[in-house]
Design an enzyme around this catalytic site. Sequence first.
Site, mmCIF file in Angstrom:
data_model
loop_
_atom_site.group_PDB
_atom_site.id
_atom_site.type_symbol
_atom_site.label_atom_id
_atom_site.label_comp_id
_atom_site.label_asym_id
_atom_site.label_seq_id
_atom_site.Cartn_x
_atom_site.Cartn_y
_atom_site.Cartn_z
ATOM 1 N N GLY A 71 -12.112 -30.517 -56.582
ATOM 2 C CA GLY A 71 -11.343 -29.534 -57.349
ATOM 3 C C GLY A 71 -11.715 -28.140 -56.651
ATOM 4 N N GLN A 179 -9.970 -29.549 -66.190
ATOM 5 C CA GLN A 179 -10.524 -30.061 -67.510
ATOM 6 C C GLN A 179 -9.346 -30.400 -68.191
ATOM 7 O OE1 GLN A 179 -13.411 -30.925 -68.175
ATOM 8 N NE2 GLN A 179 -14.710 -29.899 -66.672
ATOM 9 N N SER A 199 -9.031 -32.515 -60.537
ATOM 10 C CA SER A 199 -10.275 -33.287 -59.489
ATOM 11 C C SER A 199 -10.100 -34.700 -60.061
ATOM 12 C CB SER A 199 -11.513 -32.497 -60.102
ATOM 13 O OG SER A 199 -12.609 -33.092 -59.765
ATOM 14 N N ALA A 200 -10.485 -35.608 -59.263
ATOM 15 C CA ALA A 200 -10.456 -37.010 -59.644
ATOM 16 C C ALA A 200 -11.293 -37.433 -60.541
ATOM 17 C CB ALA A 200 -10.575 -37.915 -58.232
ATOM 18 N N CYS A 329 -26.102 -23.981 -64.959
ATOM 19 C CA CYS A 329 -27.722 -24.295 -64.662
ATOM 20 C C CYS A 329 -27.540 -24.282 -62.991
ATOM 21 C CB CYS A 329 -27.838 -25.698 -65.114
ATOM 22 S SG CYS A 329 -29.434 -26.239 -64.806
#
Length: 390
Positions: A71, A179, A199-200, A329
């Site tokens: 992605g 998402q 995105s896969a 993070c």
Amino acid sequence: MSARSYLDWNATAPMREEAKTAFAAAISLAGNPSSVHAEGRAARAPIETARDQVAALVGALPGNVFFTSSGTEANMLALTPAIETADEKQPRTRLFVSAIEHVSVQCGGRFPRDAIGEVPVGSDGRLDLVALPGAIANAPRPLVSLMLANNETGIIQPVAEAAAIVHKAGGLLHVDAVQAVGRVPCDVTALGADLLTLSAHKIGGAKGVGALARAREDIHFPEPLLRGGGQERGLRAGTENVAGIAAFGAAAAAALAGRESESAHMAALRNRMEESLLSIAPDAVVFGRDSGVDRLPNTTLFALAGIKAETAVIAFDLEGVAVSSGAACSSGKVQPSHVLAAMGVSAQLLRGAVRVSLGWSTTAADVEKFVSAWTKLASALSKGQRGIAA
Ligand code: PLP
């Protein structure tokens, strides 16, 4: 009840069985998909099947889907000044991104830093549609990037409304739908998106595969990100990740077929989980719940004053529950969430947000396990135990 409960599906989803089968079949194909011989054609076939399947998931034509390595790469490919359309060949001088975009969009792709503008969101976590026209007013041919659903809060963005504003200003809209796909309806045309990223690994495919879909054939990238061979019609050089792409296609087909039932399943569990969470700690805040904005059916981002996100994540982990801190993070250090900061959330809650994200195979037992871990954590906090509090 299984030993561990994985409730971090927005980070990544486990591979679907259909995707594993497609991956395993493709990995043993010896040919290069660009070769004309039988072995090459055999390796090409799963890529084109996958293209059809991914295109169907987002309502695009197969010829308008380009496979990438992630992605992130699809976002990089899309966010460039050099995007031509049938009636606009001039480079785009400004990029506008919402204040809550994923870091791969926030960094602005191939636009210089000083050409990137930010559009605010309201306290409800949705793009400020009143601010948008003014923000892009003086930019000829703006490119705007707005995600369909936020990865931290799950809040759905007003993409179709934003598209109308962007198009009226002569601009193009890129939508990061990483998402959202498979969880809410996601049709490139209905959304008004010109470009859309997938995105896969978020839908049960393999990690390290993505795609950029364009709404129309006249949208061109004269300066591809990777130059070399003519793969992906010259847009993305390099021998294709055949097995990863095949798995992406199988995951896309399964996600499309199961979307309604999977979403209903996740929403029912998620709602039950939030009710328990709030009944245990009535002072906790579940972002987006009270304002009633549309959210992904699988995502809960919550905070409780006094709880530190990293401590909570470790405490849940020790109880066998994988969740994540809402904040980014990096290098082992938790940064305050830029998403919650953009929503004007108080400093007290900013560092304490915990994200719980469910998936199609999450069970009621997983949710119970989360609730019992939360009961312990909240009671430790109320007893003022050291190490829990911020
Ligand atoms: N966009 C959003 C909204 C994401 O949540 C993510 C990953 O978390 C990405 C883009 C990047 O996708 P990938 O992991 O395939 O690079």
